[in-house]
Motif scaffolding. Structure first.
Motif, PDB file in Angstrom:
ATOM      1  N   THR A 108      -4.469   5.078  -1.081  1.00  0.00           N
ATOM      2  CA  THR A 108      -5.795   6.057  -1.436  1.00  0.00           C
ATOM      3  C   THR A 108      -6.782   5.261  -2.122  1.00  0.00           C
ATOM      4  O   THR A 108      -7.719   6.279  -2.559  1.00  0.00           O
ATOM      5  CB  THR A 108      -5.291   7.401  -1.762  1.00  0.00           C
ATOM      6  N   TYR A 109      -6.384   4.333  -2.973  1.00  0.00           N
ATOM      7  CA  TYR A 109      -7.481   3.776  -3.755  1.00  0.00           C
ATOM      8  C   TYR A 109      -8.831   3.344  -3.186  1.00  0.00           C
ATOM      9  O   TYR A 109      -8.711   2.714  -2.088  1.00  0.00           O
ATOM     10  CB  TYR A 109      -6.647   2.441  -4.648  1.00  0.00           C
ATOM     11  N   SER A 110      -9.842   3.340  -4.029  1.00  0.00           N
ATOM     12  CA  SER A 110     -11.151   2.491  -3.675  1.00  0.00           C
ATOM     13  C   SER A 110     -10.919   1.084  -3.755  1.00  0.00           C
ATOM     14  O   SER A 110     -10.128   0.476  -4.721  1.00  0.00           O
ATOM     15  CB  SER A 110     -12.143   3.162  -4.523  1.00  0.00           C
ATOM     16  N   THR A 147       3.148   3.407  -4.979  1.00  0.00           N
ATOM     17  CA  THR A 147       1.778   4.081  -6.054  1.00  0.00           C
ATOM     18  C   THR A 147       1.736   3.040  -6.922  1.00  0.00           C
ATOM     19  O   THR A 147       2.379   1.907  -7.054  1.00  0.00           O
ATOM     20  CB  THR A 147       2.494   5.253  -6.770  1.00  0.00           C
ATOM     21  N   ASP A 170       0.004   7.384 -10.209  1.00  0.00           N
ATOM     22  CA  ASP A 170       0.739   7.870  -9.483  1.00  0.00           C
ATOM     23  C   ASP A 170       0.494   8.136  -8.015  1.00  0.00           C
ATOM     24  O   ASP A 170       1.388   8.710  -7.103  1.00  0.00           O
ATOM     25  CB  ASP A 170       1.407   9.191 -10.191  1.00  0.00           C
ATOM     26  N   ARG A 171      -0.708   7.595  -7.780  1.00  0.00           N
ATOM     27  CA  ARG A 171      -1.287   7.973  -6.334  1.00  0.00           C
ATOM     28  C   ARG A 171      -0.878   6.657  -5.561  1.00  0.00           C
ATOM     29  O   ARG A 171      -0.814   5.540  -5.994  1.00  0.00           O
ATOM     30  CB  ARG A 171      -2.733   7.969  -6.600  1.00  0.00           C
ATOM     31  N   PRO A 172      -0.559   6.933  -4.296  1.00  0.00           N
ATOM     32  CA  PRO A 172      -0.246   5.664  -3.334  1.00  0.00           C
ATOM     33  C   PRO A 172      -1.441   4.645  -3.316  1.00  0.00           C
ATOM     34  O   PRO A 172      -2.542   5.441  -3.420  1.00  0.00           O
ATOM     35  CB  PRO A 172      -0.287   6.166  -2.073  1.00  0.00           C
ATOM     36  N   ILE A 173      -1.303   3.519  -3.217  1.00  0.00           N
ATOM     37  CA  ILE A 173      -2.297   2.273  -3.261  1.00  0.00           C
ATOM     38  C   ILE A 173      -3.266   2.753  -2.142  1.00  0.00           C
ATOM     39  O   ILE A 173      -4.478   2.496  -2.143  1.00  0.00           O
ATOM     40  CB  ILE A 173      -1.766   1.144  -3.261  1.00  0.00           C
ATOM     41  N   ALA A 177      -4.844   7.238 -12.157  1.00  0.00           N
ATOM     42  CA  ALA A 177      -4.615   7.303 -10.573  1.00  0.00           C
ATOM     43  C   ALA A 177      -3.206   6.453 -10.374  1.00  0.00           C
ATOM     44  O   ALA A 177      -3.090   6.236  -9.387  1.00  0.00           O
ATOM     45  CB  ALA A 177      -5.722   6.491 -10.189  1.00  0.00           C
ATOM     46  N   ASP A 193       0.688  -1.248   0.182  1.00  0.00           N
ATOM     47  CA  ASP A 193       0.020  -0.035   0.108  1.00  0.00           C
ATOM     48  C   ASP A 193       0.805   1.294   0.097  1.00  0.00           C
ATOM     49  O   ASP A 193       0.225   2.381  -0.278  1.00  0.00           O
ATOM     50  CB  ASP A 193      -0.918   0.067   1.199  1.00  0.00           C
ATOM     51  N   ARG A 236      -8.413  -0.844  -6.720  1.00  0.00           N
ATOM     52  CA  ARG A 236      -7.342  -1.723  -5.964  1.00  0.00           C
ATOM     53  C   ARG A 236      -7.502  -3.302  -6.993  1.00  0.00           C
ATOM     54  O   ARG A 236      -6.399  -3.602  -7.502  1.00  0.00           O
ATOM     55  CB  ARG A 236      -7.837  -2.439  -4.801  1.00  0.00           C
TER      56      ARG A 236
END
Lengths: 305, 237
Positions: free
Chosen positions: A130-132, A90, A125-128, A123, A87, A136
């Motif tokens: 922060t994912y829905s 990214t 480059d966002r950390p995992i 998405a 997690d 995921r």
């Protein structure tokens, strides 16, 4: 073209038999592994993916055993049910790490292609963390697809997805199936399997209950004897009228519950006949409840047939 | 060694509460070293109290425990290990990589602070300083291998490791001399005692301590590999 062969496989944990003498072959195209929760689907998938040893029998991928054989992962992509990923990474770095671990010649390009396939560029480059759930699931798919495996195993992939995400994933899997890949997904929801898989394998209580074309199995499920609970203003007269009908196998008058238990052999005919019978005899129906519509009982019937 | 696994393991180890705890323990030790040096000057008894009783008894095994189990047990617990295992990477390579990362981090947070603290309290980088550093290094390496193995074997690796350190190493070895033969800390000390026999007491001979340390490290890595090859992820149903 890669196939998984399951030959007389059983798996028990102590005294609990999770999978009981199952044989099946999963070939190219989409196969749905259907069954109620606790039917042994995850255990069977784990054995196919080399994460559990069969207590008896063999599980092979094009002839090679899957247990204790890390070379099978050159051909298998696995989407686990569990949520945990790395997690802190990214999405892009996670998929890249998976590509590197496969020893691909150009991991960067492979990771990018996989992320494009699941439509997660925005998405990436966002950390995992922060994912829905649906995001995921798609990144898990990208990680599983990064080495372009010929076999894709997915454990309850639609759990917790919203309808739009579900449709997107189904489209993706259809594409994989039509590319000639072997796609196997497990589900306990009939409608999911119906929409996606033409071929299904049904597991109930650890046993292989049915196998084959979805429509044939669906027919088996609808043609089984159905039970109903009926309430009316005159149960005894209704019982007499029902007994004379061909579609009714048995009628039981339950004076305690003030109801009738009816078993019918012809679901379609009975549902048409019942309101007519009641009208012809001037009987008012208060309650018509199917008594065995739960998925477990539907699957249970398949085991007996 | 696999650089991707090394990167993932190191990042996992150094972030969050684990990273904080890893930084806090040596910080406390160094602060104590400074304090005793300022308060009492150079005193062999205080040196032994800090570097032996506090550092080798407590700080080094605790850091190795946090690192050794954290290097693999967390991933096995939450299931993320599946992303390493669904790859054509030899299981031995996964274990060796994780062990090397764990050892590096342990040495960084346990052996290096030991060296600095020893210089502070002894006033020099002399034999006593090096002896304590060697003891921390040797025991740190063996602890890492054993705690990594525990992490593969059991979901209660931290508790079991803590019980080994608190009950066996701190209590039983103090009461029964023979128990020291099975104490990782005493293997390290027995090897280090060769350098500074006046400061550190050896409870085992050098060949015995060395053999045990090497053997246990190697066996732990081998056994962890075997268990990882047979790791069952059968899920919830």
């Amino acid at each position: 073209m890669t196939s998984i062969h399951i030959d007389r496989v059983s798996k028990w944990f102590g005294h609990v038999v999770a999978v009981n003498d199952v044989s099946m072959t999963i070939g190219p195209g989409i196969t749905g592994l259907l069954g109620p929760n606790g039917a042994g689907k995850t255990t069977l998938l784990s054995m196919m993916a080399g994460f559990a040893a069969p207590s008896a029998g063999t599980v092979t991928l094009d002839g090679d055993p899957t247990w204790r054989n890390e070379q099978i992962y050159r051909h298998i992509g696995m989407v686990p049910e569990r949520e945990a990923m790395y997690d802190f990474l990214t999405g892009a770095k996670f998929v890249l790490a998976n590509a590197e671990l496969h020893g691909l010649s150009d991991p960067g390009a492979a990771a990018k292609a996989a992320i494009d396939t699941v439509d997660m560029q925005a998405a990436a480059d966002r950390p995992i963390a922060t994912y829905s759930k649906g995001m995921r699931q798609r990144m898990k798919m990208a990680a599983a697809l990064v080495h372009r495996p010929s076999v894709l195993l997915l454990d309850e992939p639609f759990n917790g997805m919203d309808p739009r995400q579900r449709m997107h994933l189904m489209e993706l899997l259809r594409q994989m199936g039509s590319d000639g890949r072997t796609v196997l997904f497990s589900s306990h929801i009939l409608e999911e399997v119906e929409q996606l898989a033409s071929h299904i394998e049904v597991m109930v209580a650890g046993r292989h209950a049915a196998s084959g074309d979805f429509r044939a199995i669906r027919r088996l499920m609808t043609d089984r004897p159905h039970r109903y609970l009926l309430r009316s203003d005159d149960d005894r007269r209704l019982a007499a009228a029902l007994v004379s009908d061909d579609s009714v196998v048995s009628v039981e008058v339950d004076s305690e519950e003030e109801a009738l238990h009816v078993q019918t052999s012809d679901f379609g005919r009975f549902t048409v006949r019942l309101p007519r019978l009641a009208a012809d005899h001037g009987i008012r129906l208060y309650d018509v409840t199917p008594a065995d519509e739960s998925l477990e009982s539907v699957f249970g019937y398949l085991v007996q047939s | 060694m696999n650089s991707t696994i090394a990167r993932l393991t190191a990042t996992g180890l150094l972030r969050g509460w684990r990273g904080l705890l890893l930084a806090l323990l040596p910080f406390v030790m160094l602060a104590l070293a400074l304090l005793v040096r300022m308060a009492f000057g150079i005193d062999p008894e205080i040196t032994s109290g800090l570097l032996d009783t506090f550092n080798l008894d407590t700080v080094v095994p605790l850091i190795a425990l946090i690192v050794g189990t954290g290097a693999i047990a967390t991933e096995i617990d939450d299931g993320a290990i599946v992303y390493l295992l669904t790859k054509p990477v030899a299981r031995g390579r996964i274990i060796v990589t994780k062990l090397l990362v764990a050892i590096t981090v342990t040495l960084l947070f346990a052996a290096v602070p030991t060296l600095i603290a020893a210089i502070v309290v002894t006033g020099a980088a002399g034999t006593v300083t090096w002896a304590y550093t060697v003891a921390a290094t040797v025991s740190g390496i063996v602890y890492c291998a054993v705690f990594l193995l525990l992490g593969v074997l059991s979901r209660r690796a931290v508790i079991i490791g803590l019980m080994y350190v608190m009950l066996w190493e701190m209590l039983v070895t103090g009461l029964v001399d023979g128990a020291r033969a099975l104490s990782i800390q005493h293997w390290g000390q027995s090897i280090a005692a060769e350098l500074a026999p006046d400061a550190i007491t050896a409870s085992l001979s050098l060949p015995v301590a060395t053999t045990l340390a090497v053997l246990v490290t190697g066996m732990a890595a081998w056994f962890a590999t075997q268990r990882l090859r047979s790791l069952t992820l059968a899920g919830d149903s």
